[in-house]
Design a protein around this motif. Structure first.
Motif, PDB file in Angstrom:
ATOM      1  N   PHE A  73      -8.831  -5.788   0.791  1.00  0.00           N
ATOM      2  CA  PHE A  73      -8.967  -4.366   0.474  1.00  0.00           C
ATOM      3  C   PHE A  73      -8.453  -4.007  -0.918  1.00  0.00           C
ATOM      4  O   PHE A  73      -8.571  -2.870  -1.340  1.00  0.00           O
ATOM      5  CB  PHE A  73      -8.230  -3.518   1.516  1.00  0.00           C
ATOM      6  CG  PHE A  73      -6.765  -3.848   1.668  1.00  0.00           C
ATOM      7  CD1 PHE A  73      -5.828  -3.310   0.810  1.00  0.00           C
ATOM      8  CD2 PHE A  73      -6.338  -4.683   2.687  1.00  0.00           C
ATOM      9  CE1 PHE A  73      -4.477  -3.610   0.954  1.00  0.00           C
ATOM     10  CE2 PHE A  73      -4.991  -4.987   2.833  1.00  0.00           C
ATOM     11  CZ  PHE A  73      -4.061  -4.444   1.969  1.00  0.00           C
ATOM     12  N   TRP A  74      -7.862  -4.989  -1.628  1.00  0.00           N
ATOM     13  CA  TRP A  74      -7.287  -4.699  -2.938  1.00  0.00           C
ATOM     14  C   TRP A  74      -8.006  -5.510  -4.013  1.00  0.00           C
ATOM     15  O   TRP A  74      -7.894  -6.724  -4.072  1.00  0.00           O
ATOM     16  CB  TRP A  74      -5.800  -5.035  -2.941  1.00  0.00           C
ATOM     17  CG  TRP A  74      -5.091  -4.614  -4.198  1.00  0.00           C
ATOM     18  CD1 TRP A  74      -5.592  -3.907  -5.253  1.00  0.00           C
ATOM     19  CD2 TRP A  74      -3.727  -4.885  -4.532  1.00  0.00           C
ATOM     20  NE1 TRP A  74      -4.640  -3.710  -6.202  1.00  0.00           N
ATOM     21  CE2 TRP A  74      -3.481  -4.298  -5.779  1.00  0.00           C
ATOM     22  CE3 TRP A  74      -2.707  -5.552  -3.886  1.00  0.00           C
ATOM     23  CZ2 TRP A  74      -2.234  -4.369  -6.414  1.00  0.00           C
ATOM     24  CZ3 TRP A  74      -1.462  -5.619  -4.514  1.00  0.00           C
ATOM     25  CH2 TRP A  74      -1.233  -5.037  -5.759  1.00  0.00           C
ATOM     26  N   THR A  93      -3.601   2.740  -2.387  1.00  0.00           N
ATOM     27  CA  THR A  93      -4.494   2.569  -1.253  1.00  0.00           C
ATOM     28  C   THR A  93      -3.701   2.789   0.032  1.00  0.00           C
ATOM     29  O   THR A  93      -2.520   2.453   0.093  1.00  0.00           O
ATOM     30  CB  THR A  93      -5.080   1.142  -1.230  1.00  0.00           C
ATOM     31  OG1 THR A  93      -5.773   0.884  -2.447  1.00  0.00           O
ATOM     32  CG2 THR A  93      -6.028   0.944  -0.065  1.00  0.00           C
ATOM     33  N   THR A  94      -4.339   3.338   1.033  1.00  0.00           N
ATOM     34  CA  THR A  94      -3.754   3.381   2.377  1.00  0.00           C
ATOM     35  C   THR A  94      -4.682   2.618   3.319  1.00  0.00           C
ATOM     36  O   THR A  94      -5.897   2.609   3.123  1.00  0.00           O
ATOM     37  CB  THR A  94      -3.576   4.822   2.885  1.00  0.00           C
ATOM     38  OG1 THR A  94      -4.837   5.486   2.875  1.00  0.00           O
ATOM     39  CG2 THR A  94      -2.591   5.598   2.017  1.00  0.00           C
ATOM     40  N   ILE A  95      -4.090   1.957   4.324  1.00  0.00           N
ATOM     41  CA  ILE A  95      -4.918   1.190   5.260  1.00  0.00           C
ATOM     42  C   ILE A  95      -4.665   1.563   6.714  1.00  0.00           C
ATOM     43  O   ILE A  95      -5.390   1.120   7.593  1.00  0.00           O
ATOM     44  CB  ILE A  95      -4.740  -0.322   5.060  1.00  0.00           C
ATOM     45  CG1 ILE A  95      -3.288  -0.748   5.279  1.00  0.00           C
ATOM     46  CG2 ILE A  95      -5.214  -0.735   3.672  1.00  0.00           C
ATOM     47  CD1 ILE A  95      -3.085  -2.267   5.240  1.00  0.00           C
ATOM     48  N   GLY A  96      -3.639   2.348   6.977  1.00  0.00           N
ATOM     49  CA  GLY A  96      -3.420   2.848   8.333  1.00  0.00           C
ATOM     50  C   GLY A  96      -2.647   1.928   9.255  1.00  0.00           C
ATOM     51  O   GLY A  96      -1.839   2.381  10.051  1.00  0.00           O
ATOM     52  N   PRO A 107      -4.676  -9.744   0.881  1.00  0.00           N
ATOM     53  CA  PRO A 107      -5.380  -8.486   0.623  1.00  0.00           C
ATOM     54  C   PRO A 107      -6.223  -8.502  -0.637  1.00  0.00           C
ATOM     55  O   PRO A 107      -7.116  -7.674  -0.792  1.00  0.00           O
ATOM     56  CB  PRO A 107      -4.256  -7.452   0.531  1.00  0.00           C
ATOM     57  CG  PRO A 107      -3.052  -8.242   0.125  1.00  0.00           C
ATOM     58  CD  PRO A 107      -3.211  -9.573   0.802  1.00  0.00           C
ATOM     59  N   GLY A 153      -3.324  -6.570   5.808  1.00  0.00           N
ATOM     60  CA  GLY A 153      -3.989  -5.957   6.943  1.00  0.00           C
ATOM     61  C   GLY A 153      -3.493  -6.536   8.251  1.00  0.00           C
ATOM     62  O   GLY A 153      -2.645  -7.439   8.267  1.00  0.00           O
ATOM     63  N   ASP A 177       1.084   3.397   2.232  1.00  0.00           N
ATOM     64  CA  ASP A 177       1.646   3.605   3.561  1.00  0.00           C
ATOM     65  C   ASP A 177       2.496   2.429   4.041  1.00  0.00           C
ATOM     66  O   ASP A 177       2.773   2.280   5.228  1.00  0.00           O
ATOM     67  CB  ASP A 177       0.568   3.971   4.591  1.00  0.00           C
ATOM     68  CG  ASP A 177      -0.669   3.091   4.546  1.00  0.00           C
ATOM     69  OD1 ASP A 177      -0.776   2.247   3.640  1.00  0.00           O
ATOM     70  OD2 ASP A 177      -1.546   3.251   5.411  1.00  0.00           O
ATOM     71  N   GLY A 209      -1.226  -2.536   9.672  1.00  0.00           N
ATOM     72  CA  GLY A 209      -1.180  -3.852   9.068  1.00  0.00           C
ATOM     73  C   GLY A 209       0.201  -4.461   9.173  1.00  0.00           C
ATOM     74  O   GLY A 209       0.998  -4.099  10.046  1.00  0.00           O
ATOM     75  N   ASN A 267       0.242  -0.137  -4.580  1.00  0.00           N
ATOM     76  CA  ASN A 267      -1.213  -0.062  -4.704  1.00  0.00           C
ATOM     77  C   ASN A 267      -1.692   1.308  -4.227  1.00  0.00           C
ATOM     78  O   ASN A 267      -1.336   1.731  -3.129  1.00  0.00           O
ATOM     79  CB  ASN A 267      -1.795  -1.184  -3.824  1.00  0.00           C
ATOM     80  CG  ASN A 267      -3.300  -1.208  -3.802  1.00  0.00           C
ATOM     81  OD1 ASN A 267      -3.961  -0.469  -4.516  1.00  0.00           O
ATOM     82  ND2 ASN A 267      -3.848  -2.061  -2.957  1.00  0.00           N
ATOM     83  N   THR A 300       0.847  -1.182   0.000  1.00  0.00           N
ATOM     84  CA  THR A 300       0.000   0.000   0.000  1.00  0.00           C
ATOM     85  C   THR A 300       0.893   1.246   0.000  1.00  0.00           C
ATOM     86  O   THR A 300       2.109   1.161   0.227  1.00  0.00           O
ATOM     87  CB  THR A 300      -0.892   0.033   1.253  1.00  0.00           C
ATOM     88  OG1 THR A 300      -0.050   0.108   2.410  1.00  0.00           O
ATOM     89  CG2 THR A 300      -1.773  -1.196   1.330  1.00  0.00           C
TER      90      THR A 300
END
Length: 206
Positions: free
Chosen positions: A30-31, A156-159, A24, A18, A13, A161, A154, A11
């Motif tokens: 989430f992807w 996307t950010t997930i914060g 993922p 996760g 980040d 994981g 990707n 991601t």
């Protein structure tokens, strides 16, 4: 000499999964896999597709980059939980674990010894490059041995994981040179970096 290549999805980040460590791109992940992403992987890295995906997509190409895949226990167990004991039957498959014991599949070699020593042995053998598929703990253990990074970034950010490198990696700044890149319309960037030096010197003047 063969190279150790950390070819991994991340991601923005810096996480490869996760907090639960699950796939993922799997159910509930989430992807979502875009069509242009799949098309590019089939063309450029067909050997990195798991066996069931290769069968479903009628992919038979051996690929030109890797003939060996390395996984840590947690990464390997994602496949085990899905009923797949060898996700890469078309590659030499090594799983690094001191707790798995006997291999659940004749095509999978369990390595319970020092990962660095084993990878150094593998690098001396004839063949294509070694693909480090994950996870973060094994990548952390092998941080000093990674020659090439291919990050599938990707958008996307997930914060929170599983990080790209676990905390097992020692603090050791390394310079990397961007040698190739491919930006897909769907937003994923394939970024290839080669190790430049083992140490980056930071001074007060920098």
């Amino acid at each position: 000499m063969r190279k150790l290549v950390y070819y991994i999805a991340s991601t923005l980040d810096g996480f490869l999964a996760g907090p639960d460590g699950g796939d993922p791109s799997g159910p509930g992940g989430f992807w979502s896999i875009a069509e242009d992403y799949l098309t590019y992987v089939i063309a450029a890295y067909p050997e990195t597709l798991p066996g069931p995906a290769r069968d479903a997509l009628s992919v038979t190409a051996e690929g030109t980059r890797f003939d060996t895949v390395l996984e840590g226990r947690r990464s390997y167990e994602v496949g085990i939980e899905a009923g797949i004991t060898d996700a890469y039957p078309h590659l030499r498959h090594l799983v690094f674990s001191r707790t798995l014991g006997e291999s659940p599949d004749p095509g999978v070699e369990i390595v319970a010894t020092d990962p660095v020593a084993r990878v150094r042995e593998l690098k001396q053998e004839e063949g294509k490059d070694l693909w480090l598929a994950g996870g973060g703990e094994l990548a952390g253990s092998l941080y000093s041995e990674i020659d090439t990074l291919i990050v599938k970034l990707n958008p996307t950010t997930i914060g929170a994981g599983v990080p790209l490198f676990s905390r097992q990696a020692a603090f050791d700044p390394v310079a990397w040179s961007l040698t190739d890149h491919k930006i897909l319309d769907s937003g994923t960037a394939f970024l290839t970096y080669e190790r430049v030096t083992d140490t980056v010197v930071v001074t007060d003047e920098d």
